[in-house]
Design a protein around this motif. Structure first.
Motif, mmCIF file in Angstrom:
data_model
loop_
_atom_site.group_PDB
_atom_site.id
_atom_site.type_symbol
_atom_site.label_atom_id
_atom_site.label_comp_id
_atom_site.label_asym_id
_atom_site.label_seq_id
_atom_site.Cartn_x
_atom_site.Cartn_y
_atom_site.Cartn_z
ATOM 1 N N LEU A 59 10.720 72.091 25.912
ATOM 2 C CA LEU A 59 10.802 70.794 26.262
ATOM 3 C C LEU A 59 10.169 71.072 27.655
ATOM 4 O O LEU A 59 9.741 70.375 28.331
ATOM 5 C CB LEU A 59 11.505 70.251 25.702
ATOM 6 C CG LEU A 59 11.224 69.322 24.719
ATOM 7 C CD1 LEU A 59 12.852 68.054 24.053
ATOM 8 C CD2 LEU A 59 10.610 69.043 24.006
ATOM 9 N N SER A 60 11.601 71.499 28.169
ATOM 10 C CA SER A 60 11.809 72.173 29.962
ATOM 11 C C SER A 60 10.475 72.460 30.377
ATOM 12 O O SER A 60 10.000 72.557 31.165
ATOM 13 C CB SER A 60 13.285 72.737 30.168
ATOM 14 O OG SER A 60 12.743 73.805 29.451
ATOM 15 N N LYS A 61 10.304 73.051 29.416
ATOM 16 C CA LYS A 61 8.768 74.720 30.210
ATOM 17 C C LYS A 61 7.527 74.060 29.839
ATOM 18 O O LYS A 61 6.890 73.414 30.821
ATOM 19 C CB LYS A 61 8.855 75.682 28.849
ATOM 20 C CG LYS A 61 9.538 76.566 29.074
ATOM 21 C CD LYS A 61 10.158 77.167 30.723
ATOM 22 C CE LYS A 61 10.548 78.881 30.444
ATOM 23 N NZ LYS A 61 10.980 79.103 31.660
ATOM 24 N N SER A 66 3.278 69.934 32.740
ATOM 25 C CA SER A 66 3.147 68.431 32.423
ATOM 26 C C SER A 66 2.592 68.442 34.419
ATOM 27 O O SER A 66 1.509 67.489 34.447
ATOM 28 C CB SER A 66 3.706 67.434 31.654
ATOM 29 O OG SER A 66 3.597 67.944 30.206
ATOM 30 N N ASP A 67 4.184 68.939 34.991
ATOM 31 C CA ASP A 67 3.774 68.652 36.033
ATOM 32 C C ASP A 67 2.722 69.382 37.143
ATOM 33 O O ASP A 67 2.382 68.631 37.479
ATOM 34 C CB ASP A 67 5.187 69.158 36.851
ATOM 35 C CG ASP A 67 5.606 68.468 38.645
ATOM 36 O OD1 ASP A 67 5.833 67.081 38.251
ATOM 37 O OD2 ASP A 67 5.571 70.164 38.727
ATOM 38 N N LEU A 68 2.793 70.856 36.654
ATOM 39 C CA LEU A 68 1.564 71.584 37.076
ATOM 40 C C LEU A 68 -0.045 70.989 37.011
ATOM 41 O O LEU A 68 -0.143 71.215 37.874
ATOM 42 C CB LEU A 68 1.852 72.780 37.147
ATOM 43 C CG LEU A 68 3.658 73.482 37.162
ATOM 44 C CD1 LEU A 68 2.888 75.000 36.943
ATOM 45 C CD2 LEU A 68 2.380 73.484 38.650
ATOM 46 N N LYS A 86 -0.428 80.168 31.589
ATOM 47 C CA LYS A 86 0.850 81.355 30.506
ATOM 48 C C LYS A 86 1.666 80.493 30.810
ATOM 49 O O LYS A 86 2.785 80.780 29.620
ATOM 50 C CB LYS A 86 0.912 82.214 31.909
ATOM 51 C CG LYS A 86 -0.444 83.482 32.075
ATOM 52 C CD LYS A 86 0.271 84.457 32.555
ATOM 53 C CE LYS A 86 -0.614 85.608 33.200
ATOM 54 N NZ LYS A 86 -0.733 86.869 34.534
ATOM 55 N N LYS A 87 2.096 79.490 31.164
ATOM 56 C CA LYS A 87 3.236 79.110 31.519
ATOM 57 C C LYS A 87 3.018 78.136 29.840
ATOM 58 O O LYS A 87 4.286 77.915 29.459
ATOM 59 C CB LYS A 87 3.877 77.969 32.348
ATOM 60 C CG LYS A 87 3.703 78.840 33.165
ATOM 61 C CD LYS A 87 4.760 77.924 34.500
ATOM 62 C CE LYS A 87 5.436 78.673 35.410
ATOM 63 N NZ LYS A 87 6.270 78.108 37.188
ATOM 64 N N ASP A 160 1.897 64.545 26.465
ATOM 65 C CA ASP A 160 2.413 64.020 27.997
ATOM 66 C C ASP A 160 1.431 65.638 28.835
ATOM 67 O O ASP A 160 1.010 65.243 29.671
ATOM 68 C CB ASP A 160 3.582 64.539 28.106
ATOM 69 C CG ASP A 160 4.140 62.863 27.762
ATOM 70 O OD1 ASP A 160 3.837 61.724 27.297
ATOM 71 O OD2 ASP A 160 5.404 63.020 27.695
ATOM 72 N N PHE A 161 1.735 66.291 28.054
ATOM 73 C CA PHE A 161 0.611 66.801 28.720
ATOM 74 C C PHE A 161 -0.386 67.415 28.642
ATOM 75 O O PHE A 161 -1.442 67.268 29.853
ATOM 76 C CB PHE A 161 1.271 69.167 28.187
ATOM 77 C CG PHE A 161 0.184 70.243 28.856
ATOM 78 C CD1 PHE A 161 0.514 70.631 30.318
ATOM 79 C CD2 PHE A 161 -0.989 70.678 28.227
ATOM 80 C CE1 PHE A 161 0.020 71.520 30.199
ATOM 81 C CE2 PHE A 161 -1.534 71.980 29.078
ATOM 82 C CZ PHE A 161 -1.438 72.092 29.777
#
Length: 226
Positions: A59-61, A66-68, A86-87, A160-161
């Motif tokens: 979830l943190s990844k 999502s922020d990026l 990649k992330k 969300d992503f």
């Protein structure tokens, strides 16, 4: 002078650990149930720790991705998109690995929790319930809720992503190659990711409510029949 020596009166007391006038097999059943409960508790703690650790990491990844993705705009370059891809693939790999490992555990948890709820309530309805059975049923129900909550969080993070890409300013990109990469990334993000019980039932809060509802319905069915 009269001296009275101290004396000790030995009293033997036996405290029954089962109900009085119960059948001898009752002790065996209770001991077996206690052993199974303790074994299940140790197993549940291990599975719970694994689920929380791996899911939280995934979830943190996904939150970072999502922020990026929300920062995509006119000044986005090829390096930024490749790093995002990649992330995102790494986050999906963590989630899929955890989902594959948890599939048989989720299935066993669904079945055992459903049967334990039904048997516990049915015993109390018939006046033969044990307090330890209530504790075990409550623990298993809470564990199922936690797994279902984690499954819902995984699905929500993937959505969300996808929403972050939709709401970004990807349309301002002038490079056609970057637009194609974003469309490819969006296509991957649209694939549904969720935990499941051997692919039979998704593990989310809707499943948790469905298990409780069906257990209550089965109890009412047996009580009306018998």
């Amino acid at each position: 002078m009269m001296k009275i020596n101290d004396f000790v009166l030995a009293i033997e007391m036996k405290v029954p650990w089962t109900r009085p006038k119960s059948h001898p097999s009752h002790e065996i059943n209770l001991a077996a149930f206690t052993l199974i409960s303790l074994t299940s508790l140790i197993f549940a703690i291990g599975c719970d720790s694994f689920s929380i650790t791996v899911t939280t990491y995934g979830l943190s990844k996904m939150a970072i991705c999502s922020d990026l993705a929300s920062k995509i705009g006119r000044n986005t370059d090829d390096k930024f998109i490749e790093d995002l891809i990649k992330k995102h693939l790494h986050a999906l790999d963590v989630i899929e690995t955890a989902g594959n490992v948890l599939q048989p555990i989720n299935f066993c948890l669904l079945i055992s929790d459903f049967m334990l709820i039904v048997l516990t309530i049915f015993q109390f309805k018939s006046g033969k319930g044990e307090p330890i059975a209530v504790v075990a049923a409550m623990c298993m129900t809470f564990l199922l809720f936690q797994f279902c909550f984690m499954g819902t969080a995984v699905s929500s993070s993937c959505e969300d992503f996808e929403r972050s890409i939709y709401c970004s300013k990807w349309y301002e990109l002038e490079n056609v190659s970057l637009k194609k990469k974003i469309l490819l990334l969006l296509n991957v993000a649209q694939r549904k990711r969720e935990y499941s019980a051997l692919g039979i039932k998704p593990i989310n809060l809707y499943t948790f409510a469905d298990v409780i509802n069906k257990a209550y319905g089965l109890i009412n069915f047996f009580l009306r029949r018998f």
